[in-house]
Design a protein around this motif. Structure first.
Motif, PDB file in Angstrom:
ATOM      1  N   THR A 122       0.936  -1.324  -0.159  1.00  0.00           N
ATOM      2  CA  THR A 122       0.103  -0.004  -0.142  1.00  0.00           C
ATOM      3  C   THR A 122       0.304   1.119   0.343  1.00  0.00           C
ATOM      4  O   THR A 122       1.425   1.571   1.002  1.00  0.00           O
TER       5      THR A 122
ATOM      6  N   HIS B 185      -2.890   5.224 -10.361  1.00  0.00           N
ATOM      7  CA  HIS B 185      -2.031   4.226 -10.430  1.00  0.00           C
ATOM      8  C   HIS B 185      -2.046   2.823 -10.722  1.00  0.00           C
ATOM      9  O   HIS B 185      -1.541   2.389 -10.971  1.00  0.00           O
ATOM     10  N   ARG B 186      -3.488   2.682 -10.094  1.00  0.00           N
ATOM     11  CA  ARG B 186      -3.945   1.595 -10.088  1.00  0.00           C
ATOM     12  C   ARG B 186      -4.224   0.919 -11.848  1.00  0.00           C
ATOM     13  O   ARG B 186      -3.858  -0.194 -12.344  1.00  0.00           O
ATOM     14  N   GLU B 187      -4.389   2.473 -12.312  1.00  0.00           N
ATOM     15  CA  GLU B 187      -5.207   1.940 -13.860  1.00  0.00           C
ATOM     16  C   GLU B 187      -3.885   1.779 -14.867  1.00  0.00           C
ATOM     17  O   GLU B 187      -3.831   1.048 -15.333  1.00  0.00           O
TER      18      GLU B 187
ATOM     19  N   LEU C  24      -9.111  -1.321 -12.960  1.00  0.00           N
ATOM     20  CA  LEU C  24      -9.637  -1.711 -11.398  1.00  0.00           C
ATOM     21  C   LEU C  24      -8.940  -3.530 -10.738  1.00  0.00           C
ATOM     22  O   LEU C  24      -8.797  -3.363  -9.531  1.00  0.00           O
TER      23      LEU C  24
ATOM     24  N   THR D  68      -6.409  -4.758  -9.605  1.00  0.00           N
ATOM     25  CA  THR D  68      -5.348  -4.275  -7.210  1.00  0.00           C
ATOM     26  C   THR D  68      -6.777  -4.837  -6.527  1.00  0.00           C
ATOM     27  O   THR D  68      -7.463  -3.640  -7.072  1.00  0.00           O
ATOM     28  N   THR D  69      -5.956  -4.834  -5.203  1.00  0.00           N
ATOM     29  CA  THR D  69      -7.180  -3.528  -4.766  1.00  0.00           C
ATOM     30  C   THR D  69      -7.441  -1.734  -4.758  1.00  0.00           C
ATOM     31  O   THR D  69      -6.390  -1.568  -5.715  1.00  0.00           O
TER      32      THR D  69
ATOM     33  N   GLY E 148      -3.877   0.003  -3.688  1.00  0.00           N
ATOM     34  CA  GLY E 148      -2.967  -0.649  -5.214  1.00  0.00           C
ATOM     35  C   GLY E 148      -2.494  -1.909  -4.906  1.00  0.00           C
ATOM     36  O   GLY E 148      -1.223  -1.857  -5.043  1.00  0.00           O
ATOM     37  N   GLU E 149      -2.766  -2.623  -4.347  1.00  0.00           N
ATOM     38  CA  GLU E 149      -2.656  -3.866  -3.931  1.00  0.00           C
ATOM     39  C   GLU E 149      -2.892  -4.695  -5.104  1.00  0.00           C
ATOM     40  O   GLU E 149      -3.626  -5.701  -5.285  1.00  0.00           O
TER      41      GLU E 149
END
Length: 280
Positions: free
Chosen positions: A157, A169-171, A268, A271-272, A275-276
């Protein structure tokens, strides 16, 4: 003990001492992926500085173990240090560009991907020299990818990101996930085996029943496709038109396959909310 002008407390110093081995481990791991002239001391210095900074910024109330928090900061510092070295020198980049041009010319002439021997002959260099240039450029590409995505073991995280930054970040991770997923089967296997699983080239070659030089060639093709595909979608670069040749047609088809697969939901879903990376 100090870092810059900020004093380290006794509790922070304890965290630093207990996790110094972590820095050594991450430095050793990074040294396997870079050319021999990158000095261990330079990386270690950046890593230990990041460890001190991590200790100073650590907040136990957030529920994240210090080891994971520090690992993220140290990895980022090591990558920044490598980028600042610019170890992919101008001469290496220039030779890589010449090799790319020659590869495209031969592909057009032969109607297929040229062998390392054919490419080396056209460039007037030894096959081993060509392989060394390819390896250095591939390492630079891997560092570029690592700049925005890491393996599942290192994905932690990022507590400093605000909601909008976390979404971006997740994208970015999701785009990479989708781009790898739609690679041609053999290229996808090589990327996953040699980069994500970090298996030796000899082992990958044996499983595919090809030579190590062929695996290196496949990695080059895969990274070129990934770079173009991610650039098209993440950076909104124009996609080359199909009339520009078989290489351009292949890249255009690949970009279209990413577009057909990827969506906000799919990106999306990799990741969680924190962001994991979610294991496949």
């Amino acid at each position: 003990m100090t870092a810059g002008m900020k004093t380290v407390t006794r509790e922070q110093e304890t965290l630093i001492r207990e996790n110094m081995a972590l820095v050594g481990h991450m430095v050793r791991e990074m040294l396997f992926k870079v050319p021999p002239h990158v000095h261990r001391d330079d990386l270690a210095s950046a890593g230990y500085t990041a460890l001190v900074t991590a200790a100073q910024g650590f907040d136990a109330s957030r529920g994240i173990p210090f080891g994971k928090f520090a690992a993220m900061r140290v990895r980022g510092a090591l990558l920044d240090e490598l980028r600042s070295m610019d170890w992919a020198t101008r001469s290496v980049r220039a030779r890589a560009r010449r090799a790319d041009v020659a590869r495209q010319e031969l592909t057009t002439q032969l109607g297929r991907t040229p062998t390392p021997n054919e490419l080396a002959e056209l460039l007037g260099v030894a096959v081993s020299e060509l392989a060394n240039v390819v390896d250095d450029v591939q390492r630079a590409s891997v560092l570029s990818l690592q700049g925005f995505a890491t393996g599942s073991d290192d994905m932690v995280t990022e507590t400093s990101l605000n909601p909008e930054e976390m979404l971006l970040h997740r994208e970015r991770i999701g785009y990479l996930h989708d781009a790898v997923a739609v690679l041609p089967e053999r290229l996808r296997f090589v990327v996953e085996a040699s980069f994500l699983q970090e298996r030796p080239l000899s082992e990958v070659a044996a499983e595919l029943s090809v030579t190590e030089s062929r695996v290196s060639q496949l990695r080059t093709e895969a990274l070129a496709l990934l770079k173009d595909g991610l650039g098209t979608h993440m950076e909104q670069k124009e996609t080359v038109t199909a009339k520009d040749g078989c290489v351009s047609r292949r890249r255009a088809v690949y970009a279209a396959q990413i577009a057909a697969r990827t969506s906000v939901a799919s990106r999306l879903s990799a990741t969680t909310a924190h962001g994991e990376l979610i294991a496949a």
